[in-house]
Design a protein around this motif. Structure first.
Motif, PDB file in Angstrom:
ATOM      1  N   LEU A 116       9.070 -44.108  31.140  1.00  0.00           N
ATOM      2  CA  LEU A 116       9.192 -44.272  29.695  1.00  0.00           C
ATOM      3  C   LEU A 116       9.102 -45.758  29.339  1.00  0.00           C
ATOM      4  O   LEU A 116       9.535 -46.621  30.108  1.00  0.00           O
ATOM      5  N   ILE A 117       8.547 -46.019  28.173  1.00  0.00           N
ATOM      6  CA  ILE A 117       8.614 -47.367  27.621  1.00  0.00           C
ATOM      7  C   ILE A 117       9.512 -47.304  26.390  1.00  0.00           C
ATOM      8  O   ILE A 117       9.359 -46.427  25.539  1.00  0.00           O
TER       9      ILE A 117
ATOM     10  N   LYS B  19       9.139 -62.082  29.812  1.00  0.00           N
ATOM     11  CA  LYS B  19      10.135 -63.085  30.181  1.00  0.00           C
ATOM     12  C   LYS B  19      11.409 -62.381  30.617  1.00  0.00           C
ATOM     13  O   LYS B  19      11.954 -61.549  29.898  1.00  0.00           O
ATOM     14  N   ASN B  20      11.861 -62.714  31.847  1.00  0.00           N
ATOM     15  CA  ASN B  20      13.099 -62.137  32.407  1.00  0.00           C
ATOM     16  C   ASN B  20      13.072 -60.617  32.415  1.00  0.00           C
ATOM     17  O   ASN B  20      14.072 -59.946  32.134  1.00  0.00           O
ATOM     18  N   GLY B  21      11.913 -60.035  32.743  1.00  0.00           N
ATOM     19  CA  GLY B  21      11.798 -58.586  32.827  1.00  0.00           C
ATOM     20  C   GLY B  21      11.660 -57.873  31.501  1.00  0.00           C
ATOM     21  O   GLY B  21      11.507 -56.655  31.477  1.00  0.00           O
TER      22      GLY B  21
ATOM     23  N   HIS C  40       3.899 -41.888  31.776  1.00  0.00           N
ATOM     24  CA  HIS C  40       3.453 -41.154  32.953  1.00  0.00           C
ATOM     25  C   HIS C  40       4.280 -39.884  33.078  1.00  0.00           C
ATOM     26  O   HIS C  40       5.504 -39.928  33.067  1.00  0.00           O
ATOM     27  N   ASP C  41       3.588 -38.751  33.203  1.00  0.00           N
ATOM     28  CA  ASP C  41       4.256 -37.477  33.400  1.00  0.00           C
ATOM     29  C   ASP C  41       3.713 -36.869  34.681  1.00  0.00           C
ATOM     30  O   ASP C  41       2.599 -36.349  34.718  1.00  0.00           O
TER      31      ASP C  41
ATOM     32  N   ILE D 259      10.409 -51.094  30.504  1.00  0.00           N
ATOM     33  CA  ILE D 259       9.926 -49.901  31.197  1.00  0.00           C
ATOM     34  C   ILE D 259      11.088 -49.293  31.978  1.00  0.00           C
ATOM     35  O   ILE D 259      11.810 -49.985  32.686  1.00  0.00           O
ATOM     36  N   HIS D 260      11.256 -47.962  31.850  1.00  0.00           N
ATOM     37  CA  HIS D 260      12.322 -47.252  32.563  1.00  0.00           C
ATOM     38  C   HIS D 260      11.728 -46.080  33.326  1.00  0.00           C
ATOM     39  O   HIS D 260      10.836 -45.393  32.821  1.00  0.00           O
ATOM     40  N   TYR D 261      12.274 -45.878  34.526  1.00  0.00           N
ATOM     41  CA  TYR D 261      11.829 -44.775  35.381  1.00  0.00           C
ATOM     42  C   TYR D 261      12.904 -43.697  35.386  1.00  0.00           C
ATOM     43  O   TYR D 261      14.065 -43.967  35.682  1.00  0.00           O
TER      44      TYR D 261
END
Length: 370
Positions: free
Chosen positions: A204-205, A163-165, A238-239, A194-196
């Motif tokens: 990263l989460i 919800k809302n990202g 993800h690496d 989730i961040h890039y």
């Protein structure tokens, strides 16, 4: 010389048609694989991926297209009585052999460049493109109540609500690395995102307000053991750098110089597999020619016999190349035994016609004397 050019032109024309048809069929299969990831992949990535797939596809398609073009060319020359006209003009079979040898040499040089340098480099770039497409499709369209298998299958992510990202009611199961392969961690959280990271190209989460458990599957009963509460938890999903290191270790991405200096047995298998593909450019077209010329069962049955010999040759080699049960040295020995058997078949077919005529001549003389 004019006749040789004519035969080479016929073979080249047929090979180009076969090559284009085979590439189109392979492109359709590759496109399905790529489009199955997501509908949000940039179109230029798809075309770049298909373009970089050409050298790798050419490793098998080039010998096969040459083999089929020789079969079709011989059949066409027979149907139009051109081979009969050559024999009537005192042109023997060695003109055909010389034409195919000269054309195979040109194709073999191109195939060697592809096997030695072009295909390995393109395969590495293609894997990087495919990784980018997979990386972009994981979190563009997050779906609720779906399990995501991430980070080389070491992490399972489940999201109950979005919800809302924001990710609500998140569940993560991951293998604890660098400690013990039998230890798994379970993380549950009320919220997450989730961040890039643009610095190291990783994802990263970040979870808030959750609990951390551990499972030791060496125990008789794998019961989660509570470890701690947390306000914020970060984990890598993800690496890119680790992926690139793993990709670069693959022997498929090593050029011929790297394979020659490598001391790993896996590299020896890859080297012998590429040598087999190279010599098949010479052996299989000549076998196709001799089968169509020397075995008098009819051109259709000869065509099928040649195809069976070709399929049997590559089936055996592919089974050995992908076999992990046998010892590596045994695989290499068996590869060259198959190559030697087919070389012997080629030599026997070469002398078969003259041997057959000698036998008939001896029988005829014997009958006359009686």
């Amino acid at each position: 010389m004019i006749l040789i050019k004519y035969i080479m032109k016929e073979i080249c024309k047929n090979q180009l048609i076969i090559l284009i048809l085979l590439l189109l069929a392979c492109f359709c299969q590759k496109s399905i694989k790529v489009l199955s990831l997501s509908n949000n992949i940039p179109i230029y990535w798809i075309f770049l991926y298909l373009f970089l797939s050409i050298p790798d596809l050419g490793k098998l398609i080039i010998p096969f297209s040459l083999f089929l073009s020789v079969l079709i060319s011989c059949y066409r020359l027979h149907m139009h009585n051109e081979i009969l006209a050559m024999y009537s003009c005192a042109v023997n079979k060695y003109v055909l052999i010389q034409s195919i040898c000269m054309y195979s040499t040109v194709i073999a040089i191109l195939s060697l460049i592809n096997l030695a340098y072009l295909a390995p480099h393109c395969e590495q770039y293609k894997e990087n493109i495919f990784f980018k497409m997979k990386k972009n499709t994981y979190f563009i369209e997050l779906i609720e109540k779906k399990f995501y298998l991430l980070f080389d299958e070491h992490l399972v992510l489940f999201i109950d609500n979005i919800k809302n990202g924001m990710l609500n009611h998140v569940f993560i199961l991951k293998r604890v690395q660098n400690i013990d392969k039998n230890v798994f961690s379970i993380i549950t959280a009320d919220q997450g995102s989730i961040h890039y990271n643009f610095n190291d190209k990783s994802q990263l989460i970040i979870l808030q307000s959750g609990m951390y458990y551990e499972i030791h599957n060496t125990q008789l009963l794998c019961i989660p053991r509570f470890v701690t509460y947390f306000n914020q938890y970060r984990t890598l999903v993800h690496d890119k750098y680790q992926f690139l290191r793993d990709v670069n270790k693959s022997v498929k991405h090593m050029n011929i110089n790297q394979l020659l200096i490598s001391s790993e047995l896996e590299s020896y298998i890859e080297l012998n597999w590429r040598l087999t593909l190279f010599i098949s450019v010479f052996i299989m077209p000549m076998i196709a020619l001799f089968v169509m010329m020397n075995i008098a069962y009819g051109y259709l049955s000869n065509f099928l016999l040649a195809v069976v010999l070709y399929v049997f040759f590559y089936m055996l080699h592919i089974m050995l190349y992908t076999c992990s049960v046998l010892n590596y040295m045994n695989i290499i020995i068996l590869m060259w035994i198959i190559n030697c058997i087919y070389l012997i078949i080629l030599l026997l077919m070469n002398v078969w016609e003259s041997f057959r005529f000698k036998c008939l001549r001896i029988i005829f003389i014997y009958l006359l004397k009686k």
